[in-house]
Scaffold this motif. Sequence first.
Motif, PDB file in Angstrom:
ATOM      1  N   THR A  30      14.034  50.424  49.538  1.00 38.07           N
ATOM      2  CA  THR A  30      15.348  49.956  49.097  1.00 38.07           C
ATOM      3  C   THR A  30      15.177  49.261  47.747  1.00 38.07           C
ATOM      4  OG1 THR A  30      15.124  47.847  50.297  1.00 38.07           O
ATOM      5  CG2 THR A  30      16.249  49.651  51.441  1.00 38.07           C
ATOM      6  N   PRO A  31      16.218  49.306  46.918  1.00 40.90           N
ATOM      7  CA  PRO A  31      16.142  48.606  45.633  1.00 40.90           C
ATOM      8  C   PRO A  31      16.225  47.099  45.848  1.00 40.90           C
ATOM      9  CG  PRO A  31      18.293  49.598  45.904  1.00 40.90           C
ATOM     10  CD  PRO A  31      17.465  50.030  47.078  1.00 40.90           C
ATOM     11  N   LEU A  32      15.602  46.358  44.945  1.00 40.05           N
ATOM     12  CA  LEU A  32      15.677  44.897  44.979  1.00 40.05           C
ATOM     13  C   LEU A  32      15.948  44.410  43.549  1.00 40.05           C
ATOM     14  CD1 LEU A  32      15.462  42.534  46.973  1.00 40.05           C
ATOM     15  CD2 LEU A  32      13.087  42.273  46.279  1.00 40.05           C
ATOM     16  N   ALA A  33      17.041  44.871  42.989  1.00 42.35           N
ATOM     17  CA  ALA A  33      17.465  44.472  41.648  1.00 42.35           C
ATOM     18  C   ALA A  33      18.481  43.342  41.805  1.00 42.35           C
ATOM     19  CB  ALA A  33      18.080  45.651  40.921  1.00 42.35           C
ATOM     20  N   LEU A  34      18.140  42.157  41.343  1.00 38.75           N
ATOM     21  CA  LEU A  34      18.996  40.989  41.566  1.00 38.75           C
ATOM     22  C   LEU A  34      20.386  41.158  40.976  1.00 38.75           C
ATOM     23  CD1 LEU A  34      16.526  37.997  41.206  1.00 38.75           C
ATOM     24  CD2 LEU A  34      17.201  39.268  43.245  1.00 38.75           C
ATOM     25  N   LYS A  35      20.516  41.927  39.906  1.00 43.76           N
ATOM     26  CA  LYS A  35      21.843  42.134  39.304  1.00 43.76           C
ATOM     27  C   LYS A  35      22.786  42.878  40.258  1.00 43.76           C
ATOM     28  CE  LYS A  35      20.246  46.191  36.795  1.00 43.76           C
ATOM     29  NZ  LYS A  35      18.839  46.131  36.542  1.00 43.76           N
ATOM     30  N   ALA A  36      22.236  43.575  41.251  1.00 49.53           N
ATOM     31  CA  ALA A  36      23.047  44.292  42.232  1.00 49.53           C
ATOM     32  C   ALA A  36      23.238  43.487  43.517  1.00 49.53           C
ATOM     33  CB  ALA A  36      22.408  45.637  42.552  1.00 49.53           C
ATOM     34  N   CYS A  37      22.653  42.299  43.575  1.00 47.36           N
ATOM     35  CA  CYS A  37      22.728  41.465  44.777  1.00 47.36           C
ATOM     36  C   CYS A  37      23.841  40.432  44.630  1.00 47.36           C
ATOM     37  CB  CYS A  37      21.398  40.750  44.995  1.00 47.36           C
ATOM     38  SG  CYS A  37      20.004  41.869  45.261  1.00 47.36           S
ATOM     39  N   GLU A  38      24.245  39.869  45.749  1.00 51.51           N
ATOM     40  CA  GLU A  38      25.271  38.827  45.755  1.00 51.51           C
ATOM     41  C   GLU A  38      24.630  37.470  45.456  1.00 51.51           C
ATOM     42  OE1 GLU A  38      28.490  36.807  48.833  1.00 51.51           O
ATOM     43  OE2 GLU A  38      27.126  38.361  49.571  1.00 51.51           O
ATOM     44  N   ASN A  39      25.163  36.771  44.461  1.00 56.74           N
ATOM     45  CA  ASN A  39      24.672  35.432  44.124  1.00 56.74           C
ATOM     46  C   ASN A  39      25.290  34.448  45.117  1.00 56.74           C
ATOM     47  OD1 ASN A  39      24.113  32.895  43.044  1.00 56.74           O
ATOM     48  ND2 ASN A  39      24.305  33.603  40.941  1.00 56.74           N
TER      49      ASN A  39
END
Length: 184
Positions: A30-39
């Motif tokens: 799975t991707p782990l790109a913080l820009k795609a995650c919920e802050n």
Amino acid sequence: MISARPWAFGLALVLLSSAAPAKTIKSVYTPLALKACENVTPPEAAEYGGVFRCKGVGDLDVRVAEGDLRMFVSYGPDAAAQTAAQQTVPAFNTTGETLEWRLADGEPFATILRFHWDSDGAKGSTLVVTKLGETDSCHVAHIQAAGNPEANTLAREIADAQAPGFNCQRDRLRTYGPDGKQID
């Protein structure tokens, strides 16, 4: 006189047929790109770092926290309370953007994540094997990846052999050097 061999052979067949089947282990990424995650950083903590909730496997979320130029990764609904939420590699670091999940019969039991680090101008990367548990998750092993062409294979072997029985409160994290040998 009756020979014991036919009886022993029959018992062996019964025991073998009642043994649990081997689990099917595979990797899912799975991707782990913080820009795609919920802050989800609490406002009172925003000046000290950040906390992000990222999509994991199935309904298992990934919590990534940053503080003091170090990343901390934990899993599931109680991620902030896990041992893994306080563990990282011992230098300033960032996480890679791909998370490998090890699954046994479709259920995640470990992850492998690359951490990129910088220590006094020396840069490198470390693969972190994390045990996923019902009540706790924690680091099982740190594998130096630079200079180790078999680092990913070693990480999978360690995840499969050690993570399922690893006790986060009792067992000690193991570190492996660039030659794949355990150094502590």
